[in-house]
Design an enzyme around this catalytic site. Structure first.
Site, PDB file in Angstrom:
ATOM      1  N   HIS A   1      -4.263   2.256  -5.956  1.00 40.18           N
ATOM      2  CA  HIS A   1      -4.946   3.502  -5.627  1.00 40.18           C
ATOM      3  C   HIS A   1      -6.126   3.308  -4.684  1.00 40.18           C
ATOM      4  CE1 HIS A   1      -2.626   5.213  -8.995  1.00 40.18           C
ATOM      5  NE2 HIS A   1      -2.858   6.368  -8.429  1.00 40.18           N
ATOM      6  N   GLY A   2      -6.708   2.147  -4.643  1.00 40.94           N
ATOM      7  CA  GLY A   2      -7.834   1.972  -3.737  1.00 40.94           C
ATOM      8  C   GLY A   2      -8.521   0.640  -3.916  1.00 40.94           C
TER       9      GLY A   2
END
Length: 477
Positions: A326-327
């Site tokens: 996700h990041g």
């Protein structure tokens, strides 16, 4: 280009649908492929060349990886598969995580009086999604589950199809391979079935998610000195709702667009906030991502077939990867580890099963929702310290109320929308609105379809025309 932008709604989408309707059916994939590259280039610019390069490598590898009847899995093909996966993952790691990694190295270097150059790379839109599509393609071919594509136009259609290119759903190759041949002839029926689903997603995004956004941002921007019990809970619950309606709205729009183009994309949400356990939550939230990690990571690692210890290890690996997917931020890693730990605890004590008693189910559902809300604080926060500050205030009631900035963001209109959105917490797990709206076989579903397509879609379109839309939250991933 956003689905909720005037350029897309008034010009791009009508032009593509008109071309699919008017031109010969055999042109469908070509139309979608060209339109998808234009769609991506409008937002990604020069990064389109990176996407094309990845497609060339994976398309060429697919034709070689396909098993021969007399030679199912040679060492050479296995080596090629590993090399292609390393190439795909390497592209993702360089562009998405090089800056984060060099920041951490620089931080530790400074502790000893030195410095390290920090990489500053722009993140290509949708790189996490098209990387997973490429890996799915070569793995499914290597396993012999589907044949390799010999037509590059069909391959571009699968990888770059604009409904799912930048934020999913993550479409495994096996799910769409049989749909790529251009056999469907009921094009008007597909548009009639897909448009209500698209309109539902537009309503979720423009009416609910974008309305909650200013309030959520004001809460999370509150300094630790000004944070209160009310602000922390308002921000956490508001973001829980905003993220769901934003991302599930995008998924509804993508599935509806895919249907209008003649494709049936996989479902991505099934009332996740109705879950009784965290295990069930992950069967209902971002389902295409969960299925991808299950098929290409969890099961190849052994799944739950080699005893409890290895099962817990495999769950840890999957959720560490889920967090970092996700990041590039420690907050996402903590969020992933948090959910992995919850799943391990549920499995260890047998709490992953739905209790038979009604009161127990209600209690477990409330507990699951609270645990998920806490997790979203890590997901949203800029850093670990801010997340713990908010969660700390969520545990300590006070009477300080809201600051002027948060109070100004909480308008009467947003209060009404917030209260209406809270109903999603109380709804039953079935039926799921999207598929029900798309099929519309009952009188209630037909009424819902008419309402969404008229009043809801019209109001959402007015908001878009006034420029009140914002980028989808998952565009950053």
């Amino acid at each position: 280009m956003s689905f909720a932008s005037p350029l897309f709604l008034w010009y791009f989408l009508p032009a593509v649908l008109l071309a699919v309707l008017v031109l010969p059916r055999s042109w469908r994939n070509g139309i979608i492929a060209v339109a998808s590259l234009i769609f991506y280039a409008s937002g990604a610019g020069a990064f389109t060349l990176l996407l094309l390069a990845c497609m060339v490598v994976n398309f060429a590898a697919g034709t070689v990886l396909e098993p021969n009847p007399w030679q199912q899995r040679s060492p050479g093909k296995r080596g090629l598969l590993i090399a292609v996966i390393c190439f795909d993952v390497g592209i993702l790691v360089v562009w998405k995580y090089a800056g984060f990694a060099t920041q951490q190295i620089d931080y530790f270097t400074q502790l000893f009086g030195g410095s390290f150059p920090v990489a500053h790379l722009a993140l290509p839109i949708g790189i996490s999604f098209f990387t997973f599509h490429h890996i799915s393609y070569v793995v499914d071919i290597y396993r012999g589950e589907r044949r390799a594509l010999r037509d590059p136009v069909s391959f571009v259609t699968y990888i770059a199809m604009f409904p799912q290119l930048v934020a999913g759903p993550i479409v495994r190759y096996r799910e769409i391979a049989d749909q790529l041949p251009q056999r469907r002839s009921h094009r008007l029926d597909d548009i009639a079935a897909g448009f209500p689903r698209f309109a539902l997603g537009l309503c979720k995004k423009a009416i609910i998610a974008d309305s909650l956004s200013p309030m959520v941002e004001a809460c999370f921007a509150t300094s630790p000195a000004d944070m209160t019990f009310a602000i922390a809970w308002l921000g956490a619950v508001g973001y829980t709702l905003q993220l769901y309606f934003d991302f599930s709205g995008y998924s509804d729009m993508a599935i509806g667009l895919g249907r209008m183009l003649g494709f049936r994309l996989p479902e991505n949400f099934a009332r996740p906030y109705s879950s009784v356990t965290v295990t069930e939550f992950w069967r209902r939230w971002h389902m295409s991502l969960s299925r991808w990690f299950r098929d290409y990571v969890y099961i190849p690692l052994g799944g739950n077939r080699a005893g409890a210890a290895k099962t817990y290890r495999n769950l840890c690996i999957v959720f560490v990867l889920t967090g970092f997917w996700h990041g590039a931020n420690w907050t996402f890693l903590v969020w992933g580890c948090y959910h992995g730990l919850l799943l391990i605890i549920e499995r260890r004590f047998g709490w992953d099963r739905t209790p038979p008693a009604v009161a127990a189910r209600v209690g477990r559902r409330i507990l699951t929702l609270v645990l998920v809300v806490f997790g979203w604080v890590f997901f949203k926060s800029a850093d670990i310290g801010h997340a713990f500050t908010m969660i700390g205030h969520m545990f300590v009631p006070d009477f300080d109320g809201l600051t002027d900035i948060v109070g100004a963001a909480l308008t009467n209109q947003r209060v009404v929308i917030l209260l209406g959105a809270l109903a999603i917490f109380a709804l039953p797990a079935t039926p799921v609105t999207g598929p029900l709206l798309e099929s519309a076989r009952t009188r209630g579903a037909v009424g819902l379809r008419v309402g969404v397509m008229t009043a809801g879609a019209l109001y959402a379109a007015i908001l878009v025309a006034n420029g009140t839309f914002s980028p989808f939250l998952y565009y950053q991933f």
